[in-house]
Design a protein around this motif. Structure first.
Motif, PDB file in Angstrom:
ATOM      1  N   ARG A 104      21.977  73.550  44.242  1.00 25.75           N
ATOM      2  CA  ARG A 104      22.815  72.522  44.871  1.00 25.75           C
ATOM      3  C   ARG A 104      24.116  73.124  45.374  1.00 25.75           C
ATOM      4  NH1 ARG A 104      25.021  67.261  41.533  1.00 25.75           N
ATOM      5  NH2 ARG A 104      26.209  66.267  43.208  1.00 25.75           N
ATOM      6  N   ALA A 105      24.744  73.982  44.556  1.00 23.86           N
ATOM      7  CA  ALA A 105      25.999  74.613  44.964  1.00 23.86           C
ATOM      8  C   ALA A 105      25.801  75.486  46.200  1.00 23.86           C
ATOM      9  CB  ALA A 105      26.567  75.433  43.808  1.00 23.86           C
ATOM     10  N   LEU A 106      24.713  76.251  46.221  1.00 22.16           N
ATOM     11  CA  LEU A 106      24.441  77.113  47.368  1.00 22.16           C
ATOM     12  C   LEU A 106      24.206  76.294  48.626  1.00 22.16           C
ATOM     13  CD1 LEU A 106      22.093  79.731  45.647  1.00 22.16           C
ATOM     14  CD2 LEU A 106      24.491  80.049  46.292  1.00 22.16           C
ATOM     15  N   ALA A 107      23.518  75.176  48.491  1.00 20.09           N
ATOM     16  CA  ALA A 107      23.252  74.321  49.648  1.00 20.09           C
ATOM     17  C   ALA A 107      24.536  73.698  50.194  1.00 20.09           C
ATOM     18  CB  ALA A 107      22.260  73.226  49.266  1.00 20.09           C
ATOM     19  N   LEU A 108      25.535  73.514  49.324  1.00 20.79           N
ATOM     20  CA  LEU A 108      26.801  72.920  49.737  1.00 20.79           C
ATOM     21  C   LEU A 108      27.768  73.948  50.334  1.00 20.79           C
ATOM     22  CD1 LEU A 108      27.393  70.510  46.716  1.00 20.79           C
ATOM     23  CD2 LEU A 108      27.008  69.818  49.100  1.00 20.79           C
ATOM     24  N   GLY A 109      27.432  75.232  50.222  1.00 23.34           N
ATOM     25  CA  GLY A 109      28.298  76.254  50.821  1.00 23.34           C
ATOM     26  C   GLY A 109      28.786  77.329  49.887  1.00 23.34           C
ATOM     27  N   ALA A 110      28.351  77.338  48.630  1.00 27.95           N
ATOM     28  CA  ALA A 110      28.715  78.410  47.700  1.00 27.95           C
ATOM     29  C   ALA A 110      27.896  79.664  48.012  1.00 27.95           C
ATOM     30  CB  ALA A 110      28.482  77.972  46.258  1.00 27.95           C
ATOM     31  N   ARG A 111      28.275  80.762  47.371  1.00 29.46           N
ATOM     32  CA  ARG A 111      27.513  82.007  47.487  1.00 29.46           C
ATOM     33  C   ARG A 111      27.537  82.719  46.150  1.00 29.46           C
ATOM     34  NH1 ARG A 111      31.288  86.177  47.845  1.00 29.46           N
ATOM     35  NH2 ARG A 111      33.373  85.538  48.550  1.00 29.46           N
ATOM     36  N   HIS A 112      26.561  83.578  45.938  1.00 25.59           N
ATOM     37  CA  HIS A 112      26.540  84.389  44.726  1.00 25.59           C
ATOM     38  C   HIS A 112      27.702  85.378  44.749  1.00 25.59           C
ATOM     39  CE1 HIS A 112      22.829  83.085  42.763  1.00 25.59           C
ATOM     40  NE2 HIS A 112      22.311  82.950  43.964  1.00 25.59           N
ATOM     41  N   LEU A 113      28.223  85.697  43.567  1.00 24.06           N
ATOM     42  CA  LEU A 113      29.380  86.580  43.462  1.00 24.06           C
ATOM     43  C   LEU A 113      29.168  87.551  42.306  1.00 24.06           C
ATOM     44  CD1 LEU A 113      32.278  87.106  44.551  1.00 24.06           C
ATOM     45  CD2 LEU A 113      33.104  85.568  42.754  1.00 24.06           C
ATOM     46  N   ASP A 114      29.372  88.829  42.582  1.00 21.66           N
ATOM     47  CA  ASP A 114      29.286  89.866  41.551  1.00 21.66           C
ATOM     48  C   ASP A 114      30.698  90.299  41.184  1.00 21.66           C
ATOM     49  OD1 ASP A 114      28.839  91.996  39.890  1.00 21.66           O
ATOM     50  OD2 ASP A 114      27.488  93.062  41.236  1.00 21.66           O
ATOM     51  N   ILE A 115      31.119  89.956  39.963  1.00 20.40           N
ATOM     52  CA  ILE A 115      32.431  90.374  39.481  1.00 20.40           C
ATOM     53  C   ILE A 115      32.273  91.354  38.320  1.00 20.40           C
ATOM     54  CG2 ILE A 115      33.639  88.300  40.246  1.00 20.40           C
ATOM     55  CD1 ILE A 115      33.395  87.217  37.391  1.00 20.40           C
ATOM     56  N   GLY A 116      31.099  91.968  38.254  1.00 18.42           N
ATOM     57  CA  GLY A 116      30.807  92.892  37.176  1.00 18.42           C
ATOM     58  C   GLY A 116      30.346  92.207  35.916  1.00 18.42           C
ATOM     59  N   GLN A 117      29.806  91.002  36.049  1.00 15.96           N
ATOM     60  CA  GLN A 117      29.430  90.230  34.867  1.00 15.96           C
ATOM     61  C   GLN A 117      28.196  90.776  34.150  1.00 15.96           C
ATOM     62  OE1 GLN A 117      29.434  89.072  37.995  1.00 15.96           O
ATOM     63  NE2 GLN A 117      27.663  87.800  38.437  1.00 15.96           N
ATOM     64  N   GLY A 118      27.390  91.567  34.853  1.00 20.61           N
ATOM     65  CA  GLY A 118      26.203  92.125  34.208  1.00 20.61           C
ATOM     66  C   GLY A 118      25.171  91.060  33.904  1.00 20.61           C
ATOM     67  N   ASP A 119      24.415  91.303  32.837  1.00 23.03           N
ATOM     68  CA  ASP A 119      23.325  90.402  32.449  1.00 23.03           C
ATOM     69  C   ASP A 119      23.865  89.323  31.524  1.00 23.03           C
ATOM     70  OD1 ASP A 119      20.910  89.226  31.984  1.00 23.03           O
ATOM     71  OD2 ASP A 119      20.154  90.794  30.635  1.00 23.03           O
ATOM     72  N   VAL A 120      24.178  88.171  32.076  1.00 24.73           N
ATOM     73  CA  VAL A 120      24.742  87.060  31.301  1.00 24.73           C
ATOM     74  C   VAL A 120      23.906  85.810  31.562  1.00 24.73           C
ATOM     75  CG1 VAL A 120      27.096  87.973  31.275  1.00 24.73           C
ATOM     76  CG2 VAL A 120      26.351  86.542  33.191  1.00 24.73           C
ATOM     77  N   PRO A 121      23.941  84.823  30.670  1.00 20.11           N
ATOM     78  CA  PRO A 121      23.115  83.623  30.849  1.00 20.11           C
ATOM     79  C   PRO A 121      23.703  82.609  31.818  1.00 20.11           C
ATOM     80  CG  PRO A 121      24.267  83.523  28.749  1.00 20.11           C
ATOM     81  CD  PRO A 121      24.551  84.877  29.326  1.00 20.11           C
ATOM     82  N   TRP A 122      24.928  82.816  32.270  1.00 23.16           N
ATOM     83  CA  TRP A 122      25.505  81.926  33.263  1.00 23.16           C
ATOM     84  C   TRP A 122      25.421  82.584  34.638  1.00 23.16           C
ATOM     85  CZ3 TRP A 122      28.275  84.017  29.178  1.00 23.16           C
ATOM     86  CH2 TRP A 122      29.171  85.051  29.489  1.00 23.16           C
ATOM     87  N   VAL A 123      25.657  81.778  35.681  1.00 19.70           N
ATOM     88  CA  VAL A 123      25.549  82.256  37.060  1.00 19.70           C
ATOM     89  C   VAL A 123      26.928  82.186  37.698  1.00 19.70           C
ATOM     90  CG1 VAL A 123      24.470  81.922  39.313  1.00 19.70           C
ATOM     91  CG2 VAL A 123      23.167  81.457  37.213  1.00 19.70           C
ATOM     92  N   VAL A 124      27.384  83.303  38.247  1.00 15.60           N
ATOM     93  CA  VAL A 124      28.700  83.378  38.879  1.00 15.60           C
ATOM     94  C   VAL A 124      28.545  83.149  40.381  1.00 15.60           C
ATOM     95  CG1 VAL A 124      30.767  84.761  39.247  1.00 15.60           C
ATOM     96  CG2 VAL A 124      29.473  85.005  37.120  1.00 15.60           C
ATOM     97  N   LEU A 125      29.309  82.199  40.898  1.00 16.90           N
ATOM     98  CA  LEU A 125      29.290  81.863  42.319  1.00 16.90           C
ATOM     99  C   LEU A 125      30.725  81.848  42.847  1.00 16.90           C
ATOM    100  CD1 LEU A 125      26.823  78.809  42.240  1.00 16.90           C
ATOM    101  CD2 LEU A 125      26.251  81.188  42.767  1.00 16.90           C
ATOM    102  N   ALA A 126      30.853  81.797  44.166  1.00 18.81           N
ATOM    103  CA  ALA A 126      32.146  81.588  44.822  1.00 18.81           C
ATOM    104  C   ALA A 126      32.058  80.336  45.675  1.00 18.81           C
ATOM    105  CB  ALA A 126      32.519  82.793  45.683  1.00 18.81           C
TER     106      ALA A 126
END
Length: 240
Positions: free
Chosen positions: A81-103
């Motif tokens: 839903r966030a991606l469809a609204l205009g968000a994008r994936h973001l890599d801030i060095g989070q590595g393998d985590v159970p949450w998803v980082v977006l901008a």
């Protein structure tokens, strides 16, 4: 006093505000060329206003406060839903985590969280992670000014509305000190109650480590402070 606003500076308040209102299911309560406000309500708990004023300054390189969005068992659907609204994936060095980082559409990072028991009464916003140089010290400050109460210590110190519902305000050990001369893109506003003495509230905040912010924004009806770790917080006057 009570925590009332999540204030997010925006280059385009209408565009960014409508993204966040749609993502969080918030009701837009005010819209003008330079400001959009939307109310995030939590059943059985508090409401918070998301306020997006127009600000031309660029965002700092290292945000000290961001939104963790409730995903839970529907995490994948919320990400889509966030991606469809205009968000994008973001890599801030989070590595393998159970949450998803977006901008968001203006590049502000946020996280879509996995299912956790602590978030099941949070509502649309799971948590407000705030960088802190001394979480125990800042817990005392935010407890005094927010009207919220301590809500556990694992994995970080946190506060929550006295109802037990709504987002957690998490005091996270800072990876780096606040950069001198920078302003947080996202900050929190506290509203005084009708019976609060503004001078006494300000004196208490200063006693607990806050500092006044010197600015060139002209006369304001509220007091701008930094918390003991340098994060901006506004003390709003009581409603008339």
């Amino acid at each position: 006093m009570e925590l009332e606003n999540i204030a997010l500076d925006a280059a385009d308040p209408a565009r960014l505000g409508r993204f966040w209102a749609a993502l969080l299911g918030a009701e837009v309560t005010h819209e003008s060329p330079d400001l959009l406000e939307a109310r995030v309500a939590v059943p059985g708990g508090p409401w918070l206003d998301l306020c997006l004023p127009r600000v031309s300054e660029a965002a700092p390189a290292h945000p000290r406060l961001h939104l963790d969005i409730s995903g839970g068992r529907d995490q994948d659907e919320m990400v889509a839903r966030a991606l469809a609204l205009g968000a994008r994936h973001l890599d801030i060095g989070q590595g393998d985590v159970p949450w998803v980082v977006l901008a968001d559409p203006e590049g502000n990072p946020f996280c879509v969280m996995e299912d956790r028991p602590a978030y099941r009464r949070s509502g649309p916003v799971a948590a407000l992670p705030l960088d802190s140089a001394d979480p125990q010290r800042d817990l005392a400050f935010w407890t005094a000014v927010s009207g919220w109460v301590p809500a556990g210590s694992e994995p970080v110190l946190a506060l929550r509305h006295p109802s037990g519902s709504g987002p957690l305000l998490e005091l996270c050990p800072e990876p780096r000190p606040k950069e001198p001369g920078t302003k947080n893109r996202l900050h929190l506003d506290v509203r005084l109650a009708a019976d609060d003495d503004p001078d006494a509230v300000l004196a208490l905040a200063l006693e607990l480590g806050a500092t006044p912010v010197e600015h060139d924004w002209g006369p304001l009806p509220w007091q701008v402070l930094r918390d003991p770790s340098g994060n901006e917080v506004c003390l709003l006057p009581a409603h008339r």
